[in-house]
Design a protein around this motif. Structure first.
Motif, short mmCIF file in Angstrom:
data_model
loop_
_atom_site.label_atom_id
_atom_site.label_comp_id
_atom_site.label_asym_id
_atom_site.label_seq_id
_atom_site.Cartn_x
_atom_site.Cartn_y
_atom_site.Cartn_z
N ALA A 414 0.84 -1.21 0.00
CA ALA A 414 0.00 0.00 0.00
C ALA A 414 0.87 1.26 0.00
O ALA A 414 0.56 2.24 -0.68
CB ALA A 414 -0.92 -0.01 1.21
N ASN A 415 1.98 1.22 0.77
CA ASN A 415 2.86 2.40 0.81
C ASN A 415 3.47 2.67 -0.55
O ASN A 415 3.67 3.83 -0.92
CB ASN A 415 3.95 2.21 1.87
CG ASN A 415 3.43 2.64 3.24
OD1 ASN A 415 2.65 3.58 3.34
ND2 ASN A 415 3.85 1.93 4.27
N ARG A 416 3.75 1.62 -1.30
CA ARG A 416 4.29 1.82 -2.66
C ARG A 416 3.27 2.54 -3.53
O ARG A 416 3.61 3.43 -4.31
CB ARG A 416 4.61 0.48 -3.30
CG ARG A 416 5.79 -0.17 -2.65
CD ARG A 416 6.23 -1.34 -3.47
NE ARG A 416 7.54 -1.73 -3.01
CZ ARG A 416 8.41 -2.43 -3.70
NH1 ARG A 416 8.10 -2.81 -4.91
NH2 ARG A 416 9.56 -2.75 -3.20
N VAL A 417 2.02 2.12 -3.39
CA VAL A 417 0.97 2.76 -4.19
C VAL A 417 0.85 4.23 -3.80
O VAL A 417 0.80 5.12 -4.67
CB VAL A 417 -0.39 2.04 -3.98
CG1 VAL A 417 -1.51 2.80 -4.67
CG2 VAL A 417 -0.33 0.61 -4.48
N VAL A 418 0.84 4.49 -2.48
CA VAL A 418 0.67 5.87 -2.00
C VAL A 418 1.84 6.73 -2.48
O VAL A 418 1.65 7.86 -2.94
CB VAL A 418 0.55 5.91 -0.46
CG1 VAL A 418 0.51 7.34 0.04
CG2 VAL A 418 -0.70 5.17 -0.02
N ALA A 419 3.08 6.17 -2.41
CA ALA A 419 4.26 6.94 -2.82
C ALA A 419 4.17 7.36 -4.29
O ALA A 419 4.69 8.41 -4.68
CB ALA A 419 5.52 6.11 -2.59
N SER A 420 3.47 6.55 -5.09
CA SER A 420 3.36 6.88 -6.51
C SER A 420 2.18 7.80 -6.78
O SER A 420 1.84 8.07 -7.93
CB SER A 420 3.20 5.60 -7.33
OG SER A 420 1.89 5.10 -7.13
N GLY A 421 1.50 8.22 -5.72
CA GLY A 421 0.31 9.06 -5.90
C GLY A 421 -0.86 8.27 -6.46
O GLY A 421 -1.79 8.84 -7.04
N GLY A 422 -0.82 6.97 -6.28
CA GLY A 422 -1.97 6.14 -6.71
C GLY A 422 -1.87 5.68 -8.14
O GLY A 422 -2.81 5.07 -8.66
N THR A 423 -0.73 5.96 -8.80
CA THR A 423 -0.65 5.58 -10.22
C THR A 423 -0.04 4.19 -10.42
O THR A 423 -0.27 3.55 -11.44
CB THR A 423 0.20 6.59 -11.01
OG1 THR A 423 1.45 6.71 -10.34
CG2 THR A 423 -0.48 7.95 -11.10
N LEU A 424 0.74 3.73 -9.42
CA LEU A 424 1.46 2.46 -9.58
C LEU A 424 0.54 1.26 -9.39
O LEU A 424 -0.29 1.24 -8.48
CB LEU A 424 2.59 2.40 -8.54
CG LEU A 424 3.43 1.13 -8.51
CD1 LEU A 424 4.40 1.11 -9.69
CD2 LEU A 424 4.19 1.03 -7.20
N LEU A 425 0.69 0.26 -10.25
CA LEU A 425 0.02 -1.02 -10.02
C LEU A 425 1.09 -1.98 -9.49
O LEU A 425 2.07 -2.25 -10.19
CB LEU A 425 -0.56 -1.57 -11.32
CG LEU A 425 -1.70 -0.78 -11.96
CD1 LEU A 425 -2.17 -1.45 -13.25
CD2 LEU A 425 -2.88 -0.64 -10.99
N VAL A 426 0.92 -2.47 -8.26
CA VAL A 426 1.98 -3.31 -7.68
C VAL A 426 1.87 -4.75 -8.18
O VAL A 426 0.82 -5.16 -8.70
CB VAL A 426 1.96 -3.30 -6.13
CG1 VAL A 426 2.20 -1.91 -5.59
CG2 VAL A 426 0.66 -3.88 -5.60
#
Ligand code: GLN
Length: 530
Positions: A414-426
């Motif tokens: 979730a932190n990865r997603v948030v760091a990307s501003g919601g654009t990253l698909l993990v």
């Protein structure tokens, strides 16, 4: 899993010839088990196919915009409705077991339940033709029918499994393991098939497939049960005194009538718009009211339940296990809500250019159960042989800690997603890893919990204590629903917070229970461990 006193297998129940089945040793027609198990396996497999097939579609469908064929509800409301639905399905096993004991008998309860669930799916299927506005009534009516039907089917089908093995012991445990496999084969297939139809073809194709599955279960049961189950669970238990029996039946009919009448009134008021239903608010009150009722129930058993000092200690252990089970299910039952939404919105689901449906991720848990259940059966037996059995609180603590690891992975994702501003698909491995640890946790806690209820409960409270076990699942579903809407591209910051809180609750609960394990074990000295 009956909910009345005395339990079905007691002297009172045995007064009817059909409720005292012959030992299972003679009939070995299904993998060395009674042929009745094949009927129950197939029926429960199809029931779970339809239950787990429908559930993950619900939140996606209700939260989908009107233009996408959904209801356009907010995620919070949609997720809370799924939570209330899951709560109701499990809590309905309390009246469901009771109706079977008092009025219908196990077999007719299961058959009636299967008919109601099929009718419920039909109603949901029909709602698709009525458009978003007109479709709400048949849709919610369908959910209510499924709740009532599952309340009649789920606890009673598990109770008949037990009744196939009146001699108990390892063969009964093995029978339950095979049955648990049936549950997960159904769940696995249901989520794959309804998921792809619902997400890729149209919502109502998915709903329809779930209904066809339940219809298959209904047909299997209706056709094979008379031959394979013969008289087992054919009639309700009878009190030996006919006058008492007649009074109990009268009260049961009255109770059932009043309950159904009240339900019909609420549905009518909601349908006509006389009352508005706020699922979030109702959900929160329901958690509190249920907890107060459970505490009152335990207080009654302690103070006026007519149990010995030794039994009192074991009931205290059940209460402790119940509280910790709520924490576990509250995390685990986020699968159809928060984790389902996370799969849909923040997970890279493409394989070779094809997008895997989000609901397919729900099947990972069942697949791991099918693969790992035999491994766990082996581990427990091996530990038992070496006399190094873990106590049930120790297994519960392990289950909580492992689920904690599963949710810790989600914090990172979730932190990865948030760091990307919601654009990253993990990567899909995050959810897969999370489900792996949650499943290992489930296998430490769920079957152990079931068998602990029967072992620790005073004889005359077995049914109710089983109901208490399902109440923990009910509350878990509700909590999972209430927090599940926090996975939302519009409110990104809530997501790591949710997974962090879930992880902290699981790990803290595991730590407290690990500390309590030794004194609890002392309290259960003369109980053979699961
Ligand atoms: N997956 C199991 C079932 O469907 C247990 C779920 C639960 O108790 N919450 O029966």
């Amino acid at each position: 899993m009956a909910t009345s006193t005395p339990p079905r297998t007691s002297v009172a129940a045995a007064a009817t010839t059909v409720d005292a089945p012959p030992p299972s040793g003679g009939d070995r027609g299904f993998f060395g088990h009674p042929r009745g198990l094949a009927t129950l396996f197939a029926t429960e497999m199809w029931e779970r196919f339809s239950f787990y097939g429908l559930r993950p579609l619900l939140v996606l469908f209700m939260a989908a915009a009107l233009s996408d064929g959904g209801f356009g509800f907010s995620r919070d409301q949609a997720s809370a409705i799924v939570g209330l639905y899951g709560f109701s399905v499990y809590i309905a096993s309390l009246p469901g077991g009771w109706v079977a004991d008092r009025l219908l008998g196990l077999q007719r309860a299961i058959l009636t339940g299967a008919c109601l669930i099929t009718a419920g799916h039909l109603s949901i299927g029909v709602s698709g033709f009525a458009g978003a506005a007109g479709g709400k009534l048949p849709f919610f009516l369908g959910l209510i029918l499924i709740v009532l039907g599952t309340g009649l089917l789920k606890p009673n089908i598990s109770a008949i499994v037990g009744d196939l093995y009146p001699e108990g012991g390892a063969r009964r445990d093995a029978g339950f393991s095979i049955f648990y496999m049936g549950i997960n084969v159904g769940a696995f297939a249901g989520q794959l098939i309804t998921g792809i139809l619902g997400e890729k073809v149209g919502w109502h194709w998915g709903f329809g497939a779930a209904g066809v599955g339940m219809l298959a279960g209904l047909i299997v049961f209706a056709v094979t049960a008379p031959k394979t189950l013969r008289g087992i669970g054919a009639t309700p238990s009878r009190h030996p005194d006919p006058a008492v029996h007649a009074r109990q039946t009268r009260h049961a009919r009255l109770g059932l009538g009043v309950g159904l009448g009240l339900l019909a009134l609420v549905v009518a008021l909601a349908a006509t718009g006389a009352i508005t239903i706020d699922a979030q608010a109702i959900g929160q009150y329901t958690v509190q009211i249920t907890l107060v009722m459970v505490v009152a129930f335990f207080a009654f058993v302690f103070l006026a339940g007519g149990i010995s000092g030794e039994e009192r200690k074991r009931v205290a252990v059940i209460f402790v296990l119940f509280l910790f089970a709520i924490v576990f299910w509250g995390a685990f039952e986020q699968a159809p809500t928060s984790l389902n939404l996370f799969a849909r919105d923040f997970t890279d689901r493409t394989i070779g250019g094809w997008e895997v449906p989000a609901t397919w991720f729900q099947s990972i848990n069942s697949a791991f159960v099918i693969l790992l259940a035999p491994v766990f059966a082996g581990i427990w037996t091996a530990l038992g042989r070496r006399d190094r059995d873990l106590s049930s609180p120790a297994k519960f603590a392990a289950g909580l800690a492992l689920a904690g690891v599963g949710f810790a992975l989600m914090i990172v994702a979730a932190n990865r997603v948030v760091a990307s501003g919601g654009t990253l698909l993990v990567s899909a491995w995050w959810l897969t890893g999370s489900y792996f640890f949650q499943t290992v946790g489930e296998l430490c806690l769920s079957p152990v919990g079931l068998s602990s209820m029967t072992k620790l409960s005073p004889r005359k409270y077995v049914g109710q204590m089983m109901g208490i076990w399902f109440t923990a699942s009910a509350l878990g579903n509700l909590i999972g629903g209430l927090v599940g809407g926090h996975v939302d591209p519009e409110k990104l910051e809530l997501m790591p917070q949710l997974f962090t809180r879930t992880t902290i609750s699981l790990v803290a609960a595991a730590a407290v229970l690990a500390l309590l394990a030794i004194p609890i074990r002392r309290m259960m000295t003369d109980v053979r461990e699961a």
